[in-house]
Design an enzyme around this catalytic site. Structure first.
Site, PDB file in Angstrom:
ATOM      1  N   LYS A  12      75.654  51.640 -36.736  1.00  0.00           N
ATOM      2  CA  LYS A  12      75.003  52.821 -37.778  1.00  0.00           C
ATOM      3  C   LYS A  12      73.126  52.116 -38.379  1.00  0.00           C
ATOM      4  O   LYS A  12      73.701  51.615 -39.292  1.00  0.00           O
ATOM      5  CB  LYS A  12      75.802  53.430 -38.470  1.00  0.00           C
ATOM      6  N   GLU A  24      82.182  67.737 -38.184  1.00  0.00           N
ATOM      7  CA  GLU A  24      81.379  66.555 -36.717  1.00  0.00           C
ATOM      8  C   GLU A  24      82.118  67.849 -36.048  1.00  0.00           C
ATOM      9  O   GLU A  24      82.379  66.738 -34.218  1.00  0.00           O
ATOM     10  CB  GLU A  24      82.319  65.429 -37.143  1.00  0.00           C
TER      11      GLU A  24
END
Length: 419
Positions: free
Chosen positions: A334, A205
């Site tokens: 999400k 990430e």
């Protein structure tokens, strides 16, 4: 009735995500030839209640998902008005007919659902965020930048999965974002100086994974970097422990920093950290069934937003439990956890009605598509979580937010955010 907005074709394609793993891209095209696509992201740390992906050969291909898109979903959606998101998603849910989307696959379904929404906005000549937002003028969310990685996201001994910075006290998103980048650069220099340049390589990430063993070591590095950059009191700190990953259900203990802590001891650990550092954000501090412990911690941390991710998995069923128990002040959003855009809207609408803050999030396995950035703006998410300011699949989201702010003059949410 067939018209120019009617779906003419749905087509699946196997692509790769940012970790080199296969994922599915679904294209949706109208009779008028307007076409867009949706990509299915994938997480490393997953809640057990998430929609199930369809994968083959031990996860090495998604050929079956592509076949499902081409031979099951394509005929089922043929002729449906692409603007009818609710109808499209209901058809997908009905065909699947499982609670966890395991028949068609959560990955196939979410890619199709996203593709339909993007195609509809394109057919109407609207930006995706404007199509979602409708007539209201939303704000740009506060970015949560994951700059030190631990847990399942790293190869060090840190148990906390993400150490985050939040640039809050700024007038514009651009100002906030570039201030956060200064902290990121300062951190890189500090890590290089203390541990060697090799540890400035970035993880999945975009964050760093220095050879740290204890939580306070990471927090000290970030706190020093904020001060060195001159942003004390403007840039705050947060953590995503992803505590399910260091919870031992047999012992009913959390294994962290070389200790075995019961839930009450872990709660005290977090309270101590919140006194020592400017921590305003704490996501998944306990394992995913601990609604009461989440609530107890939130009750004791007035200036910190406790957030549920694995606790809720973007599922309205579990959010209702959290609301009843007053477990958290915030929720992670999400779309791929629940499987469709319509179900995600139901979730965010319920959260909003109960004054719960929204954190729209990427996954560790992402693509270069910037949909989640537009989605976050469209639903007027309070925060957006899309990694560090590094790696193309992360920066594409930040660049989209910069573009939206510049082009449409939207205000920055951090300007009005009070702790």
């Amino acid at each position: 009735m067939i018209n120019r907005f009617s779906i003419e074709k749905v087509k699946g394609l196997e692509i790769i995500d940012s970790r080199g793993n296969p994922t599915i891209r679904v294209f949706v095209r109208t009779n008028d030839g307007v076409e867009s696509f949706g990509d299915a992201p994938a997480g490393a740390s997953k809640g057990t209640r998430e929609a199930i992906e369809v994968r083959d050969e031990n996860g090495l291909t998604v050929k079956r998902a592509v076949d499902i898109a081409n031979y099951i979903i394509d005929p089922a959606l043929h002729g449906i008005d692409v603007r009818e998101q609710g109808i499209i998603d209901k058809i997908l849910i009905d065909i699947d007919s499982t609670e966890n989307k395991s028949k068609l696959g959560g990955n196939t379904i979410i890619a199709t659902s996203i593709a339909a929404l993007k195609t509809a906005s394109k057919a109407l000549g609207l930006e995706v965020f404007k199509y979602i937002a409708g007539p209201r003028l939303p704000k740009i969310p506060i970015p949560l930048l994951n700059i030190i990685n631990g847990g399942l996201h790293a190869g060090n001994k840190l148990k906390i999965q993400e150490f985050i910075i939040l640039p809050i006290k700024f007038n514009t998103f651009k100002e906030a974002f570039f201030a956060a980048i200064e902290v990121y650069r300062n951190l890189k220099g500090l890590i290089s100086e203390r541990y060697g340049k090799i540890y400035t390589a970035v993880g999945d990430e975009g964050g760093f994974s220095p050879p740290l063993e204890e939580t306070r070591e990471a927090l000290d590095l970030i706190y020093t970097s904020i001060n060195n950059a001159g942003y004390q009191g403007k840039i705050y700190m947060g953590m995503d422990p992803a505590a399910s990953d260091f919870y031992d259900p047999k012992k009913e203990k959390y294994i962290i920093d070389g200790k075995e802590l019961n839930p009450t001891q872990l709660l005290e650990f977090y309270l101590d950290l919140a006194k020592e550092y400017p921590i305003v954000y704490l996501e998944d501090p306990f394992e995913e069934n601990s609604f009461d412990m989440f609530g107890e911690l939130q009750n004791k941390l007035n200036s910190t937003i406790v957030i549920g991710d694995d606790l809720y998995t973007t599922n309205i069923k579990y959010l209702k439990i959290g609301i009843e128990k007053r477990s958290t002040k915030g929720v992670v959003v999400k779309p791929n956890q629940v499987g469709t855009i319509s179900e995600t809207f139901e979730f965010t609408n319920l959260a909003r009605r109960n004054s719960i803050k929204l954190v729209t999030s990427h996954r560790s396995g992402e693509t270069e598509d910037n949909f989640i950035a537009e989605f976050a703006v469209g639903i007027e998410s309070d925060f957006i979580k899309t990694g560090a300011p590094a790696r193309g699949e992360r920066t594409s989201k930040y660049n989209k937010l910069l573009e939206i702010e510049n082009k449409f003059g939207l205000e920055y949410g951090g300007k009005y955010f009070y702790l």
